[in-house]
Design a protein around this motif. Structure first.
Motif, short mmCIF file in Angstrom:
data_model
loop_
_atom_site.label_atom_id
_atom_site.label_comp_id
_atom_site.label_asym_id
_atom_site.label_seq_id
_atom_site.Cartn_x
_atom_site.Cartn_y
_atom_site.Cartn_z
N SER A 606 -9.73 -7.77 -10.79
CA SER A 606 -10.81 -7.16 -10.02
C SER A 606 -11.96 -8.15 -9.83
CB SER A 606 -11.32 -5.90 -10.71
OG SER A 606 -10.32 -4.94 -10.81
N ARG A 607 -12.29 -8.88 -10.91
CA ARG A 607 -13.38 -9.86 -10.84
C ARG A 607 -13.02 -11.01 -9.89
NH1 ARG A 607 -18.62 -10.56 -10.63
NH2 ARG A 607 -19.39 -12.41 -11.74
N GLU A 610 -13.44 -9.80 -6.42
CA GLU A 610 -14.87 -9.64 -6.15
C GLU A 610 -15.53 -10.99 -5.82
OE1 GLU A 610 -18.88 -8.40 -8.66
OE2 GLU A 610 -16.91 -7.72 -9.36
N SER A 614 -17.02 -12.71 -2.13
CA SER A 614 -18.47 -12.95 -2.07
C SER A 614 -18.82 -14.07 -1.09
CB SER A 614 -18.98 -13.32 -3.47
OG SER A 614 -18.76 -12.25 -4.35
#
Length: 614
Positions: A606-607, A610, A614
């Motif tokens: 998930s990170r 993310e 960005s």
């Protein structure tokens, strides 16, 4: 302390054992997926845990005070009660008395006194609570409900005694996708041990923390999700095949040696002769895996390029709008899924699109050279008074893709032995009826295939084979299914019933539809929240990641790789039979470590997404 423990348990109903010296330990608050081929004995194992049957041999230990609740596979036809009474009957002590009170006992003081003595009023409170939680009308007749609502009532009945273990045999049968997701969330919130038999791969993968497989009488445990099981199982089958091949080669060499003559009978070789006899017995007792169905589609000639063209279709029943102003075009080779709640009109749409029923308004143009094969959800083409063989064909030979084939050989491709092929269809299980319907359907040539709930009761191997066949199928497919994984893997577009007569078509399968729905909802929310700007909104350039975040992003692939390697090693060690011979505290500790690493892996992925976005 474990709730239930099986040690060297055996149960037989025929030549082969359903359980063959099987071992199993069930801990509190586990969510276990029980899988196996049709007829492997999954329902028998549930009955054993529920106390309905006893083992022929071995030891079954149940922690004192452990209560079980069970959802059976088939919906009973003899429950002539209202909903609250059906739920109450899940309690053996005061359920009958409470059902009598619901029926006609509100003025009967003797019934009320009996309920007081049996602590029946606390049962009444639990029944009312479950009716509220499951959104059920207590006074409504059970027999008037749809199949899905009946399953919901029976689920409430399984929980009415506040059990420690809940046994669920095909809980998603007859449920639409919305209800399946509702059930998933309900089960995730229960503080009980779950043992689930289901052919719904998404359902099992979402819920289960351990998979136990029943295969040829042996129970094997695989920690982790269904996806993890598939990887570990594939390697286990590969190792088994190599072991059998090595054993058979050695046995063949020894058989050659024993036939060479006199030297085999000398005293000094008696040990080798005994070893050969032992090997023969081991080979004789080996239970081979049941073969996989070998299904071929009997494809017809090409249809026209445009298969169906529908414009401005509308339909309603009893003032209820089923669909309003729906248009679509289906081209040759399209694979179209149809989704929506039970009773929304999916079968009605199929009948209109295939020309079986005319539309109430709008028009439909059917393409040229169509050869339609239709599998209906009620399997009405099966006659119970006929044998399996006669249901498929009255002839001894059939023609598939231009080649003649004996009917018995054809049925063996669908896993029907000659004895089973001669048996009446009335004796078939749900999975066997589905295979029979497919066998019957695929004897005719077609270029337009319509399948209404084809996956019910099929085991994983047959399900995946059918899935692959449909993916490779060059004709046109119209598919109604509540199996999310099956839809995602097969269809190229989805027609969705979204309520209030709204029917729309989307590109892709179920997950694609879900993403597009969420995106549309988010866009609508953004539009409604957006205010009229007082000045032009400046263009914001995308921000570059800071040094710290860029370094974190660069390190994440190595972190993910390391976690995946650790999870794989720990999963393999937990899959070993000796692992569950340790004490319960050690088993629970290692299981906790695996769960923690799986959570860390999910967070890392998930990170990564993310930071990449960005």
């Amino acid at each position: 302390m474990s709730l239930i423990s099986l040690k060297q348990v055996s149960i037989s109903f025929g030549a082969d054992a359903i359980l063959d010296q099987a071992d199993l330990v069930i801990e509190p608050n586990e969510r276990i997926g029980l899988i196996g081929r049709n007829g492997a004995g999954k329902s028998t194992l549930l009955k054993l845990i529920d106390g309905e049957i006893l083992p022929d041999e071995g030891e079954l230990m149940i922690q004192q005070g452990t209560r079980t609740g069970r959802l059976i596979q088939e919906v009973p036809n003899d429950l002539d009660y209202d909903i609250r009474s059906v739920i109450a009957l899940g309690n053996t002590e005061s359920g009958q008395t409470l059902a009598k009170f619901y029926l006609d006992g509100e003025e009967d003081l003797d019934v009320q006194q009996a309920l007081t003595e049996l602590d029946g009023w606390s049962l009444d409170r639990r029944v009312q609570t479950l009716c509220s939680k499951f959104d059920l009308t207590p006074e409504m007749s059970f027999s008037d409900l749809s199949g899905g609502m009946k399953r919901r009532v029976l689920m409430a009945r399984a929980l009415v005694d506040e059990p420690d273990i809940v046994l669920l045999d095909e809980p998603t049968n007859h449920l639409d996708i919305d209800t399946i997701i509702w059930l998933e969330n309900l089960l995730l919130g229960l503080n009980v041990t779950l043992i689930i038999v289901s052919h719904d791969r998404s359902f099992i993968d979402s819920l289960c923390t351990r998979i136990i497989e029943l295969d040829r009488g042996i129970i094997t445990s695989y920690p982790g999700s269904f996806t993890s099981y598939l990887t570990t199982k594939a390697k286990a089958l590969e190792d088994e095949e190599k072991h059998h091949a090595k054993f058979d080669k050695r046995l063949a060499q020894e058989e050659v040696w024993i036939r060479q003559g006199i030297q085999a009978r000398r005293t000094r070789n008696e040990g080798r002769v005994r070893a050969l006899k032992k090997m023969r017995e081991e080979r004789r007792q080996r239970r081979e895996r049941q073969g996989t169905a070998s299904i071929n589609l009997n494809q017809g000639g090409k249809s026209g390029k445009i298969v169906i063209e529908a414009e401005h279709l509308s339909a309603k029943f009893d003032d209820k709008v089923i669909m309003h102003d729906f248009s679509c075009r289906i081209l040759r080779g399209d694979k179209v899924g149809i989704i929506g709640p039970n009773g929304c009109g999916k079968s009605t749409l199929i009948k209109m699109l295939t020309g079986e029923n005319p539309p109430q308004s709008g028009k439909i143009k059917i393409g040229t050279n169509l050869e339609i094969a239709y599998l209906d959800q009620h399997r009405s083409a099966i006659r119970d008074d006929l044998s399996v063989q006669d249901n498929v064909s009255g002839n001894t030979e059939i023609e598939i893709n231009g080649q003649r084939k004996h009917i018995m050989g054809y049925l063996q491709d669908f896993l029907f032995s000659p004895a089973r092929a001669r048996a009446p269809a009335a004796k078939l299980s749900g999975g066997e009826r589905n295979r029979l319907m497919l066998a019957k359907l695929f004897t005719q040539p077609f270029n337009f295939l319509v399948l209404d709930e084809p996956t019910n009761d099929l085991d994983y191997e047959t399900l995946e084979l059918l899935e692959q066949l449909l993916m490779d199928y060059s004709g046109t497919l119209l598919l109604v299914s509540h199996d999310r994984t099956f839809l995602d893997n097969v269809v190229t577009s989805t027609i969705a019933f979204e309520g209030d007569g709204k029917v729309f078509e989307y590109i892709g399968g179920y997950d694609d539809w879900l993403r597009q729905k969420r995106s549309d909802a988010k866009e609508q929310q953004t539009k409604s929240d957006k205010k009229e700007p007082s000045a032009p909104t400046p263009i914001v350039k995308p921000k570059k990641l800071s040094y710290k975040l860029q370094r974190e992003l660069d390190q994440l692939p190595a972190v993910i790789s390391g976690l995946e390697e650790k999870i794989e090693k720990l999963t393999l060690s937990m899959a070993a039979p000796e692992f569950y011979q340790q004490d319960a505290q050690t088993i629970a500790k290692v299981g906790g470590e695996l769960k923690e690493m799986q959570d860390q892996l999910e967070q890392a992925y998930s990170r990564w997404e993310e930071l990449e976005d960005s």
